[in-house]
Design an enzyme around this catalytic site. Structure first.
Site, PDB file in Angstrom:
ATOM      1  N   ASP A 131     -24.913 -16.120 -32.338  1.00 25.99           N
ATOM      2  CA  ASP A 131     -24.360 -15.879 -33.371  1.00 25.99           C
ATOM      3  C   ASP A 131     -23.637 -17.032 -34.312  1.00 25.99           C
ATOM      4  OD1 ASP A 131     -26.542 -13.955 -33.905  1.00 25.99           O
ATOM      5  OD2 ASP A 131     -24.942 -12.268 -34.422  1.00 25.99           O
ATOM      6  N   ASP A 307     -21.809   0.706 -29.668  1.00 28.67           N
ATOM      7  CA  ASP A 307     -22.105   1.105 -28.388  1.00 28.67           C
ATOM      8  C   ASP A 307     -21.810   2.635 -28.206  1.00 28.67           C
ATOM      9  OD1 ASP A 307     -19.327   0.941 -28.783  1.00 28.67           O
ATOM     10  OD2 ASP A 307     -18.923  -0.573 -27.392  1.00 28.67           O
TER      11      ASP A 307
END
Length: 550
Positions: A131, A307
């Site tokens: 990214d 996460d």
């Protein structure tokens, strides 16, 4: 100069001081004393809860060690090997995801380590999810007034991306099945990149996905030690490795981080894994069963802890997790205070915000036991992610110092000395080599509790504009080695070094210490001066690595 002559020279000041003293005496008994006493009782109650939690985990981890409850003895595990008939097809197909964002200091290390994993080359796919936009280019462009969409800036960004592509092509030429993927935007940040990565057509044949952040360097046998747990135990969704740190000795701040994180891995993660097969995925150095990710609803970007979000949702579907203490994966700690503050904001705000969003969903879930729900809501979230941060700052940096002005409010010795001492000693078990640094660790953790408390309250209340702010933790790699050679002495820019919240808190503690030294009887000033000095050191930026601005 005697008091008479002083009063004659400064009559207004003396009168103002007397009036303030009169107001203080009138307000103290009916308002200040009961409010402060209530704050003391509340902080003591929360301290007891935190103490009980620490003792509980100490008992569990001691039992785990004495009884030898290793994951290999609790779950079926057989080493992977070639099959004469099936050949390499006996190995499951594994996807390795390496999400990165402007990781120019470490990308070669992470890609090289992933490509060096011991696994049949036709049964593994390395996926580099880039990214990157190179913020240095963006900052320079804004400074000189260049449009970020201009052809020059686009060319420079592509130049940076080409460096990663070249590294990927180098490994592809050696026979590694490596894919390079970029996105047009950073929607969803890391969660968005991981989610998009699973949508590629070549992923459909993969059973498992392993995630390594850009600064992580797994050993070659990582998959050989983790995948067997997943192949032989269909109820297992995640196998998590333990972080170790290549730069723990870089400075005092990294040593303090090592102490906190070692306790997290050696105690908290092991306790969760051993008692109810649940713990929070650490976002990297872990292997997921892809079907478990899909069943849980995939990656979501609703908080900054995607996460933890995924691990909670998957556990509510009945999936179990394994933590491997002996499976070490090298990584890098943030060594600049700016990077560390950003990381701690994300790690404090995100869990509190996730707790707010999921507490009712967890409570109403029918697939997990009542014990698991209590553990997740009370122990995992409430005590560790909320109470642990808030009580540290409120009690030790606000309430205790305030009591020097109100001697009517007394704090019992067990709450002031014994409980904090036991908690501190229990926190030291993860890093025995740093036992002599416990006092520094306590003082530093109290400073950081200022930011963690602010971030936790922001996440709980969804207040402020930084609830979903995602700032990638800066990695330095070998940057200091290259910058130190022939570098000029850096110019000190006060805006880069001054931290006002720490300085204001330090002044408050110093003033409390001076008052206690002059009028108090509890000798709190010893602690207050030490804590004030620590806040001042951090406030003036003399902590962590200072990177010269070229």
């Amino acid at each position: 100069m005697d008091r008479v002559s002083s009063a004659a020279m400064f009559p207004g000041a003396i009168q103002a001081r007397e009036q303030m003293g009169l107001v203080w005496q009138q307000v103290k008994a009916p308002v200040i004393v009961p409010v402060l006493q209530l704050a003391v009782y509340l902080c003591l109650a929360l301290s007891v809860l935190l103490f009980v939690e620490k003792v509980y985990m100490a008992i569990v981890i001691t039992g785990v060690r004495l009884l030898g409850r290793r994951p290999e003895s609790r779950y079926k595990w057989e080493p992977m090997g070639d099959d004469a008939e099936l050949g390499t097809s006996a190995y499951p197909m594994v996807l390795i995801q390496i999400p990165m964002y402007n990781e120019k200091e470490v990308y070669q290390l992470s890609i090289g380590a992933a490509c060096g994993l011991s696994w049949p080359s036709d049964r593994i796919i390395i996926q580099v999810l880039d990214d990157s936009t190179d913020e240095s280019i963006k900052i320079t462009a804004l400074a000189i007034g260049v449009d970020l969409k201009s052809e020059l800036i686009i060319v420079l960004w592509r130049k940076w991306q080409e460096l990663v592509q070249i590294e990927c092509r180098k490994w592809a030429s050696k026979g590694v099945n490596i894919k390079y993927a970029i996105r047009e935007d950073r929607v969803g940040y890391k969660a968005g990149a991981l989610k998009q990565g699973l949508k590629h057509h070549y992923v459909k044949d993969c059973e498992y996905v392993t995630i390594f952040d850009a600064d992580f360097q797994p050993e070659p046998d990582f998959l050989l030690r983790t995948i067997p747990f997943l192949t032989h135990n269909p109820q297992i969704a995640l196998v998590q490795g333990r972080w170790t740190f290549v730069n723990a000795d870089e400075n005092m701040m990294t040593r303090m981080q090592e102490m906190s994180l070692d306790y997290h891995f050696f105690v908290e993660q092991q306790v969760g894994s051993s008692t109810c097969a649940f713990f929070g995925f650490n976002g990297t150095a872990g292997v997921w069963r892809i079907s478990a990710i899909n069943e849980a609803g995939g990656w979501k970007d609703r908080t900054t802890v995607e996460d933890m979000d995924l691990s909670v949702r998957a556990s509510l579907k009945g999936w179990k997790y394994i933590f491997l203490k002996d499976l070490e994966v090298k990584s890098e700690l943030p060594s600049t205070f700016k990077a560390f503050r950003h990381q701690q904001h994300r790690w404090s705000c995100g869990p509190a915000n996730l707790f707010r969003k999921m507490v009712m969903e967890i409570s109403k879930n029918k697939k997990v036991t009542i014990w698991t729900k209590i553990y997740v809501i009370y122990s995992f979230f409430f005590i560790r992610k909320i109470v642990g941060h808030i009580v540290t700052f409120i009690f030790y940096c606000i309430v205790i110092p305030m009591t020097v002005f109100v001697p009517e409010v007394q704090i019992p010795k067990w709450g002031l000395v014994y409980i904090p001492s036991v908690i501190t000693l229990l926190n030291s078990v993860g890093t025995p080599r740093s036992f002599h640094l416990l006092m520094f660790w306590v003082l530093f953790e109290n400073v950081m509790s200022l930011h963690r408390t602010k971030a936790t309250l922001s996440g709980l209340l969804e207040a402020g504009g930084r609830v979903n702010e995602w700032v990638v933790t800066e990695k330095l790699g070998d940057i200091m080695k290259t910058k130190s050679k022939g570098a000029r002495k850096p110019r000190l820019r006060l805006g880069d070094r001054l931290h006002l919240m720490e300085l204001f808190t330090g002044v408050y503690l110093f003033f409390c210490g001076c008052y206690d030294l002059s009028y108090g009887k509890n000798h709190y000033y010893i602690y207050l001066y030490l804590q004030a000095i620590t806040f001042a050191i951090v406030g003036f930026g003399y902590v962590g690595t200072f990177v010269p601005q070229s």
